[in-house]
Design an enzyme around this catalytic site. Structure first.
Site, short mmCIF file in Angstrom:
data_model
loop_
_atom_site.label_atom_id
_atom_site.label_comp_id
_atom_site.label_asym_id
_atom_site.label_seq_id
_atom_site.Cartn_x
_atom_site.Cartn_y
_atom_site.Cartn_z
N ARG A 1 38.85 1.99 -112.97
CA ARG A 1 37.89 0.88 -112.96
C ARG A 1 36.65 1.21 -112.12
NH1 ARG A 1 39.73 -4.96 -113.50
NH2 ARG A 1 37.84 -6.03 -114.10
N CYS A 2 36.09 2.40 -112.40
CA CYS A 2 34.80 2.70 -111.80
C CYS A 2 34.13 3.74 -112.68
CB CYS A 2 34.95 3.25 -110.38
SG CYS A 2 35.58 4.92 -110.30
N GLU B 1 33.17 -2.73 -113.53
CA GLU B 1 33.70 -1.87 -112.48
C GLU B 1 33.08 -2.13 -111.12
OE1 GLU B 1 33.03 1.60 -114.76
OE2 GLU B 1 35.00 1.44 -115.69
#
Lengths: 806, 317
Positions: free
Chosen positions: A384-385, A760
């Site tokens: 999640r980035c 994100e």
């Protein structure tokens, strides 16, 4: 007009377009248990595959004997590396330019590595067979500490690379070294440090963790031996890339491979890469001619398929006495495990970690990253980035706090002083990025005012004094994080995956009755694309979102795209959608002009149709135009109303935000309670505020988990510890803090609708806010830096080491 | 990096660090092996099935420990004897000064019982700290105390309350004190052909003080450390005190010395310090994801300190 004629506001509202808090259309099926996930798929004659895995972290394999397993009724096959060699698939390329074993080829490099693939009539029989596959191991010395990877006497992990002094990203300087990646001006940076009034230096580690989608990785592969066509249903964040890779590896022509990603139960980067399970299921269906299902269990997921982080960052800042920063120097030791299976754009071995200058105007900076092998599971995915951006944000946000401490400045004031100023955009960073837009001061000030920042600092000071007097055992921390993300990979000049440029695509077809089917190269795993993509189209072409069907994930029907990860869907596919919609609107304008018998230049767009300038009574709605497009198009014009757009973004987008965490810590137990968490996000134009809020809530919950305890640990033998939800911290609603969300809007100047991506940001910005809160709480006791994760016992340990237990 | 010697999580508590090196080169599993399922209607019938299969059979109550163990193939009973169909194993009643809770009473039923809320409120307080509501609808008191898992909360509580377990076997019933029942992790006084059918608890005097303090990482987790305290007061002095500890050794611990130190005192600072030290002294926790042994010992002490304070506040007299 009579009373029944809808007003402009009513017509606008009926579209449920951009800016509308439209409810998620996906949820109608999800909340009723009617989603169709991979494991829901049951094909006639389908069989099941499962792995024999290594109990050892580093060992030679001297023998694999499947004789007893094959005697069990219902066992169809046991595949080993030797079998895969026959089809040249014992090893597979990784996205990072390395190669990876599909099944253990002579040795294993991490615990739970895939050793053999058992195919059986059902999962019970497969597991019975696994018990009796006899594997002989000869243990080798285990290396789990990346700081020892390049010791002269470190064990050789990768004999297959022996003698290879050149890797995918330049020279290798040790047998366990993967790459060195350098960015920035070393001399300029050295000069800044030599002239600095103040410098700081700290080793800031971001521990190994793991994305935890509720649905694990899985697939069903089915080979039709008559037509020579291969169908693969799987949990793929990037189905088109999987098809291309499957074609290149298997030599089956791409048009004879059908890759379908049905509903996906969360991805978070875990479902970007190609895993041995997919390859083995494909080989097994080719061998057996029947469909083969492979479903990973939770322990397999946590212990094998693509970890995240394990970045050890030494950050140094040079500054003047007044707090002005003059130089940044960062060295990263990156632990990639047994293979470099990092899921980054191919030319970026450390992702976009060079966003590490953050939101600050560093005149000089230098970055070097060394990647090394250890006896741990491979990966290094963007959990999640955007690629390695959460690591970079954590590094700079922690380092800025340490600098503020050294200068005796308030950390909010230090940030304000050094922010890139609004008039500096587009801003060229010292490490090579062009920030498209931003207004950091406004966002920061709004956050501080909303939270009552100065009052909180006064309260903290009073509490510290009470603690020193022995009146309380509770201390208070205020964590600040002002992050700049870099998302939307990406421009073809920088970004490709195995040579395929990282564009994305949309195809929109308006039916004669004015309803729409649209397909994209992205793939939602919970992001709500079916809802938000329709909103973009609704606003652009004036057809209600409710009449627009969005379809993703079927490589036979969807246009080619690079998938959904790294917050790229809105910046890239979102732009393609807007541009495809505009092609339709342009054609619609010509049709409307023909219908109204005016020049198209005499028409203006008005919410859901075209009207004659100065005569709004003379108008044609999109619905009427759509019918005309199929019924009576202007002479010489092709009938139909359909468009495709492939979008190669000119730049990345740079969402940013100001996050504040207020935390109370029980010094005696180490238990930290988040009193308030305020998250202000600027993601440019907001397509669906409700979905943004949901994205922020989810990302913050993951950030909370990571910062406060979520960790994949190994012991010295390379045993992976706590790879189950009993130990791997996945917070429930009970532990999760209450989130306060807020926003500012600074549209991206180069994106067709000004949107930047948001999914994100909360993970990227949240982790430093939590960690800074813990660190801030202990500063007055003389602490400079406490490593994550901040679970209760580690906080207790830090308190003890600082003498806080008396 | 932290130099853990071993990790004793749910998965490997009973089996040590070698669990990931299980025979056959298999390090994990989620699919159980084959077994025969029995659902007897009476205790006698259940005991007979157990007696005829010996070690190959296991009784099944709520299943929250046994079923995961079977999925992991750490337990592989060939015969599973489901006690869920035995009506006699349900219910809570009071007779004189003793409350009897039959083994298949769920944690949810413990929480919902007015009798327990009035007479033994610490049972409700503790039950509410076990796992989550879904699990408490199925998890039973009998299963919780009989399995011998030191992570379970009820065993220490039963030691604190000086409960007696009724064990029923082919030769009839026998009573074993909770304080004598636990031998090591998963090893208890229960014989393979016996079933724990009821728990008998002497009712503490009205106005007693009580507290169960549990430190855990999240909902559903076992305790990092927990302490149960029941005490009575008379004229500002502690008359009787009973302290027991959860999950800081391979069995629940009745803290006899700490209990004795508190009894007769006014719970002054010195007494509390001595009691905490005495409780800490008997702990032998494992280092695991909850923290190193030293931390868990100290947390046991803190839980005792906090439970004593809360129990004292609640006590009349």
């Amino acid at each position: 007009m009579n009373d029944m004629t809808p007003t402009r506001e009513q017509r606008e509202a009926a579209l449920e377009g951009m800016g509308c808090k439209r409810k998620r259309v996906e949820d109608i099926r999800f909340t009723q248990g009617k989603g169709q996930y991979v494991d829901d798929l049951k094909l006639p004659g389908m069989v099941f595959g499962d792995f024999v895995r290594s109990p050892y972290a580093h060992a030679k394999i001297t023998k694999i004997d499947a004789t007893e397993a094959l005697k069990i009724p219902g066992v169809i096959a046991v595949l080993t590396a030797e079998d895969l060699k026959g089809v040249n698939l014992a090893w597979m390329p990784t996205l990072a330019g390395d190669v990876q074993m599909v099944l253990a080829d002579g040795k294993v490099l991490y615990q739970n590595q895939e050793v053999a693939f058992v195919v059986a009539e059902n999962r019970y029989i497969a597991d019975d067979a696994i018990q009796v596959v006899e594997v002989e191991y000869e243990e080798l010395p285990v290396l789990t500490d990346p700081f020892k990877s390049m010791d002269p006497d470190a064990p050789v992990l990768r004999p297959d690379l022996e003698g290879k002094t050149e890797g995918a990203h330049g020279p290798r300087k040790h047998h366990n070294h993967i790459f060195t990646w350098e960015v920035g001006d070393k001399d300029e940076t050295a000069k800044a440090f030599s002239e600095a009034d103040v410098t700081i230096k700290e080793l800031i580690s971001y521990h190994r963790t793991h994305p935890s989608p509720l649905e694990t990785c899985q697939c069903v592969a089915s080979m039709d031996k008559v037509t020579g066509e291969l169908s693969v249903w799987g949990t793929f964040q990037a189905p088109h890339v999987i098809r291309t890779v499957a074609s290149l590896l298997s030599t089956i022509p791409e048009h004879k491979i059908h890759v379908i990603a049905p509903d996906i139960g969360g991805g978070f980067g875990n479902k970007v890469g190609a895993y041995p399970g997919y390859i083995c299921a494909i080989v097994a269906t080719i061998v057996t001619g029947v469909p083969v299902k492979w479903v990973e269990d939770r322990m397999e997921n946590l212990s094998t398929t693509s970890f995240a982080r394990d970045y050890h960052m030494t950050a140094e800042i040079a500054a003047k006495n007044d707090g002005t920063v003059t130089g940044l120097k960062v060295h990263v030791l990156a632990d990639h495990g047994g293979f470099d299976a990092c899921a980054d754009p191919s030319k970026w071995p450390a992702g976009f970690f060079n966003i590490v200058t953050g939101s600050y105007d560093f005149p000089a900076a230098h970055l070097a990253v060394d990647g090394v092998y250890t006896n741990k599971a491979p990966g290094g995915v963007a959990y999640r980035c955007s690629f390695r951006v959460t690591e970079a944000a954590y590094c700079i946000e922690r380092a800025m706090d340490i600098l503020a401490q050294k200068l005796g400045m308030d950390p909010a004031d230090l940030r304000m002083k050094n922010f890139v100023k609004p008039e500096q955009f587009p801003y060229q960073s010292a490490l090579g990025w062009e920030y498209d837009s931003g207004d950091y001061h406004t966002a920061m000030q709004k956050a501080m005012d909303t939270l009552g920042y100065r009052e909180l600092r006064a309260e903290q000071k009073a509490k510290q004094e009470a603690f020193q007097r022995g009146e309380t055992r509770e201390i208070m921390g205020i964590g600040i994080s002002f992050f700049t993300e870099i998302v939307g990979a990406g421009p073809s000049k920088n970004c490709d995956i195995l040579g395929v440029a990282m564009f994305d695509s949309a195809e929109i077809r308006v039916h004669p009755t004015g309803s729409v089917i649209s397909r994209m190269g992205t793939k939602s795993q919970g992001q709500g694309h079916e809802t938000t993509w329709a909103q973009i189209i609704a606003t652009e072409i004036g057809i209600p979102a409710a009449d627009i069907m969005v379809e993703e994930g079927n490589t036979d029907t969807a246009p080619y795209g690079l998938g959904t990860y790294g917050s790229r869907s809105t910046p890239v596919a979102g732009a393609a959608i807007a541009l495809a919609a505009r092609k339709i609107r342009n054609k619609a304008q010509m049709i409307a002009a023909h219908m109204l018998e005016v020049s198209e230049y005499d028409l203006e767009w008005d919410i859901d149709g075209f009207q004659v300038k100065g005569n709004p009574q003379a108008r044609k709605s999109m619905k009427e135009i759509a019918w005309a497009a199929y019924h009576a198009p202007p002479p010489g014009m092709e009938p139909g109303l359909e468009a495709v757009s492939y979008y190669d973004p000119p730049n990345m987008t740079y969402p940013f935000g100001a996050y504040f965490c207020v935390m109370d810590i029980d010094v005696d137990t180490g238990v930290a309670k988040t009193r308030r968490f305020y998250a202000l996000d600027d993601c440019g134009t907001r397509i669906n505020p409700m979905i943004i809020e949901g994205q922020v809530h989810g990302g913050l919950t993951e950030a909370f988990a990571i910062a406060m305890g979520q960790e994949i640990r190994y012991d010295e033998m390379g045993n992976v510890l706590g790879a189950s939800f009993m130990d791997f911290f996945l917070p429930t609603a009970v532990e999760t803090p209450h989130w306060e969300t807020d926003y500012t809007v600074t549209p991206s100047p180069h994106h067709p609708i000004g949107a930047k991506g948001v999914g994100e940001s909360p993970n990227v910005g949240g982790v430093p806010a939590f960690s800074n809160a813990v660190n801030d709480a202990f500063q007055f006791l003389g602490s400079t830096h406490i490593q994550m994760p901040h679970d209760a016992w580690r906080i207790w340990q830090a308190a003890k080491d600082l003498g806080a237990h008396g | 990096m932290e130099g853990f010697e071993r990790d004793e999580t749910f998965l490997h508590r009973a089996f040590g660090p070698e669990i990931f090196r299980a025979e056959g080169g298999r390090s994990k599993d989620v699919i159980p092996g084959e077994f025969t399922y029995h659902r007897p209607a009476s205790v006698a019938e259940a005991v007979a099935i157990l007696a005829s299969h010996g070690d190959e059979a296991r009784p099944l109550s709520g299943g929250h420990s046994l079923i995961p163990m079977m999925k992991l193939r750490m337990a592989a009973p060939e015969h599973l004897v489901d006690l869920g169909g035995i009506a006699d194993l349900k219910g809570i009643d009071e007779d004189g000064g003793t409350i009897t809770i039959r083994a298949m009473t769920t944690q949810h039923e413990l929480i919902a019982s007015d009798l327990l809320a009035g007479k033994l409120p610490i049972i409700r307080e503790t039950s509410l700290l076990i796992a989550d509501p879904q699990i408490r609808y199925v998890g039973t008191l009998g299963g919780n105390v009989a399995n011998g898992d030191p992570g379970n909360d009820m065993p220490a509580l039963m030691q604190c309350l000086n409960a007696t377990y009724v064990l029923t076997g082919p030769d009839g019933e026998r009573d074993v004190a909770a304080r004598d029942f636990y031998e090591a992790a998963y090893f208890t006084a229960l014989a393979p052909e016996e079933i724990l059918t009821a728990v008998k608890i002497p009712v503490p005097p009205a106005g007693h003080g009580f507290a169960y303090e549990k430190l855990k990482r999240k909902v559903g987790d076992y305790a990092t450390a927990a302490a149960a305290v029941v005490l009575t007061k008379s004229g500002g002095t502690v008359a009787t005190c009973s302290i027991a500890l959860t999950n800081v050794a391979d069995t629940p611990l009745f803290a006899a010395d700490a209990s004795d130190i508190v009894a007769g005192s006014t719970l002054d600072d010195d007494t509390i310090k001595l009691a905490v030290a005495a409780a800490e002294a008997i702990t032998e926790p494992a280092s695991d994801g909850r923290g190193p042994a030293e931390y868990r010992t100290k947390m046991a002490g803190i839980m005792v300190r906090r439970a004593l304070a809360r129990a004292s506040e609640r006590a009349n007299g």
